[in-house]
Enzyme design. Structure first.
Site, short mmCIF file in Angstrom:
data_model
loop_
_atom_site.label_atom_id
_atom_site.label_comp_id
_atom_site.label_asym_id
_atom_site.label_seq_id
_atom_site.Cartn_x
_atom_site.Cartn_y
_atom_site.Cartn_z
N SER A 270 68.28 48.49 130.23
CA SER A 270 69.38 47.41 130.56
C SER A 270 68.64 46.36 130.38
O SER A 270 67.81 46.11 131.18
CB SER A 270 70.00 47.77 131.89
OG SER A 270 70.68 46.73 132.28
N LYS A 271 69.24 45.32 129.81
CA LYS A 271 68.83 43.92 129.58
C LYS A 271 68.91 43.31 131.09
O LYS A 271 67.92 42.46 131.32
CB LYS A 271 69.55 43.19 128.72
CG LYS A 271 69.46 41.88 128.40
CD LYS A 271 68.04 41.78 127.60
CE LYS A 271 67.75 40.07 127.23
NZ LYS A 271 66.60 40.05 126.31
N ARG A 272 69.79 43.53 131.72
CA ARG A 272 69.96 43.00 133.08
C ARG A 272 68.63 43.35 133.88
O ARG A 272 68.32 42.68 134.95
CB ARG A 272 71.13 43.38 133.72
CG ARG A 272 72.32 43.16 133.39
CD ARG A 272 73.62 43.17 134.19
NE ARG A 272 73.77 44.60 134.44
CZ ARG A 272 74.58 45.40 133.67
NH1 ARG A 272 75.07 45.12 132.38
NH2 ARG A 272 74.53 46.93 133.87
N ASP B 173 63.18 40.69 122.07
CA ASP B 173 62.09 40.64 122.90
C ASP B 173 60.63 41.48 122.48
O ASP B 173 59.65 40.75 122.68
CB ASP B 173 62.31 41.28 124.36
CG ASP B 173 63.51 40.60 124.98
OD1 ASP B 173 63.57 39.12 124.95
OD2 ASP B 173 64.25 41.28 125.53
#
Length: 490
Positions: free
Chosen positions: A261-263, A271
């Site tokens: 998850s990016k979160r 990235d």
């Protein structure tokens, strides 16, 4: 309804070859799971000499991010995932942006209503309820309205959504290429919204319409959509359309319990590139996240993947993203590059640390290639080129080289006049004089090389040995640094 228009749409559909699509939402970045989906859909098409389509699914206007479509194009280009049809190229079944296809969806929804597989729902509900389908089918009074009653309310201007009419009884069975046949009770399925009040379709409806009209033969998506597949099947059956092959891929996980998850700080494709990974290494690793070609080989070029890719190698089990494994792949790709190619990708990182243009970036890159795992490791290895660090004389003490402060001083005092008199400042010439001095001192080469390298670099760990570092620094700078070392040791 006038069926001529629908028949004309059917005639436009390309037939006779594999057609796959990657259909991202423009939400700002390409996460690893999305990249894997793009790669697999591309590989399926290319392996079969088929057609690969890029479609932009932008019906969820609330999630759109400005510039995100450009990110999609850029990422696909960087990853060499070329498409045959798409918004920028056109094609026989365009447009390829969902909001530009808006007039289509309403017509197909009305056709489904006429055939009894959908109905107008006038109940007041929040849009979040509509999107999630969180509404009890049995409680919906609109499901039992006659066609005339529903039409009259619509004609009177009463707002409505169009819902799929799921059969009350029986089961629905669908086939997935990975998971096989799956059967569900129809009572477990909700009457999902197909068309929202604003006239835009939901994702679940638009992708079925678009996949059919674009002739998609293989639909690749995450296994989280397995629960929606029975409803997709019922839509295809309601229209009387052929059902494509479903390929549901299990998720990419951060660990045994958590999806990436990016979160939570897990890296996107962008990235990973910013962290110094090569695109080709990322693609190779991502291809193996949940797919195995069989055998021992791990390193595959994109062309090789295209040849060996087979749906039967996809696993039902979730794949765990291992950054250390990716580092291994990256280092293997770096070592396999031509010196010229590595110098080109390494130069921006070299110049972060080595601003002095007198020092040849390509020569420095040659020292680094076999010692680099990720490109972002490069700058910290080179901080001694522009400025000699303020180092401790303890560095001259090295047990394996049998060096200490006293022996290092002796070596440097003897090598200085030799270096001063040296004509050609080449690897061979530098090596010869240092080996000759070691012979004269009755010592091993390391006893000379160690203090020379420490004096030249001021660091115990360097990307090259004494010879290479001296050659790149140049005669004048090496003599200056060696004299500083003599002063420190005297």
């Amino acid at each position: 309804m006038d069926m001529n228009w629908f028949e004309e749409m059917e005639r436009r559909i390309p037939k006779g070859k594999v057609r796959t699509r990657f259909a991202p939402s423009p939400t700002g970045y390409m996460h690893v799971g999305n990249l894997r989906t793009a790669l697999y859909t591309w590989l399926i098409a290319r392996h079969s000499d088929g057609t690969f389509i890029l479609r932009i699914e932008d019906t969820d206007q609330g999630r759109l991010v400005e510039g995100a479509v450009d990110v999609i194009y850029k990422t696909m280009a960087q990853c060499h995932l070329d498409h045959d049809e798409g918004p920028d190229l056109g094609g026989p079944v365009g447009p390829y942006i969902q909001t530009e296809r808006r007039p289509l969806y309403g017509k197909y929804a009305e056709l489904l209503v006429e055939r009894g597989h959908a109905y107008r729902c006038f109940c007041e509900k929040a849009e979040s309820e509509e999107d999630s389908g969180d509404f009890g089918r049995g409680d919906d009074p609109c499901r039992s309205l006659t066609g005339e009653e529903a039409q009259a309310r619509a004609d009177a201007g009463e707002p409505f959504v169009i819902r799929q009419r799921i059969p009350h009884e029986g089961t629905t069975t669908f086939h997935d290429e990975i998971f096989g046949d799956i059967t569900v009770e129809n009572t477990t399925l909700d009457d999902q919204v197909l068309m929202k009040r604003d006239g835009l379709p939901t994702y679940n409806f638009a992708n079925v319409i678009d996949d059919h009209l674009m002739g998609i033969t293989h639909v690749v998506r995450g296994s989280e959509y397995l629960s929606s597949a029975p409803k997709y099947n019922l839509l295809y059956q309601g229209f009387g359309w052929e059902i494509p092959k479903y390929v549901h891929c299990s998720p990419v996980m951060r660990d045994a319990h958590n999806k990436m998850s990016k979160r939570h700080g897990d890296p996107s494709y962008e990235d990973l590139i910013a962290q110094g990974y090569l695109t080709d290494a990322v693609l190779n690793y991502v291809a193996l996240l949940g797919w195995s070609p069989g055998g021992e080989q791990e390193i595959y070029s994109l062309d090789q993947l295209k040849e060996v890719f087979d749906l039967h190698g996809i696993s039902k089990s979730p794949a765990i993203f291992d950054i250390e494994k990716l580092r291994y792949f990256n280092s293997a790709y770096i070592r396999a590059m031509s010196p010229e190619a590595f110098a080109a990708v390494a130069e921006p990182y070299i110049r972060q640390a080595v601003k002095d243009e007198r020092y040849d970036a390509a020569a420095i890159a040659a020292l680094l290639q076999q010692r680099t795992e990720v490109l972002t490791d490069i700058p910290e290895k080179l901080d001694f080129f522009d400025v000699l660090p303020d180092y401790d004389v303890e560095l001259f003490t090295h047990k394996k080289s049998k060096s200490d402060a006293a022996s290092s001083l002796e070596v440097l005092q003897k090598i200085l006049p030799v270096f001063e008199a040296l004509g050609p400042w080449t690897d061979d010439a530098l090596l010869d004089v240092m080996v000759k001095l070691a012979e004269e001192m009755g010592a091993k080469n390391a006893k000379v090389m160690w203090p020379v390298r420490i004096a030249a670099a001021g660091k115990a760990v360097t990307p090259g040995g004494a010879v290479e570092i001296c050659r790149i620094l140049g005669k004048d700078e090496v003599l200056r640094r060696l004299r500083i070392a003599v002063e420190k040791l005297a």
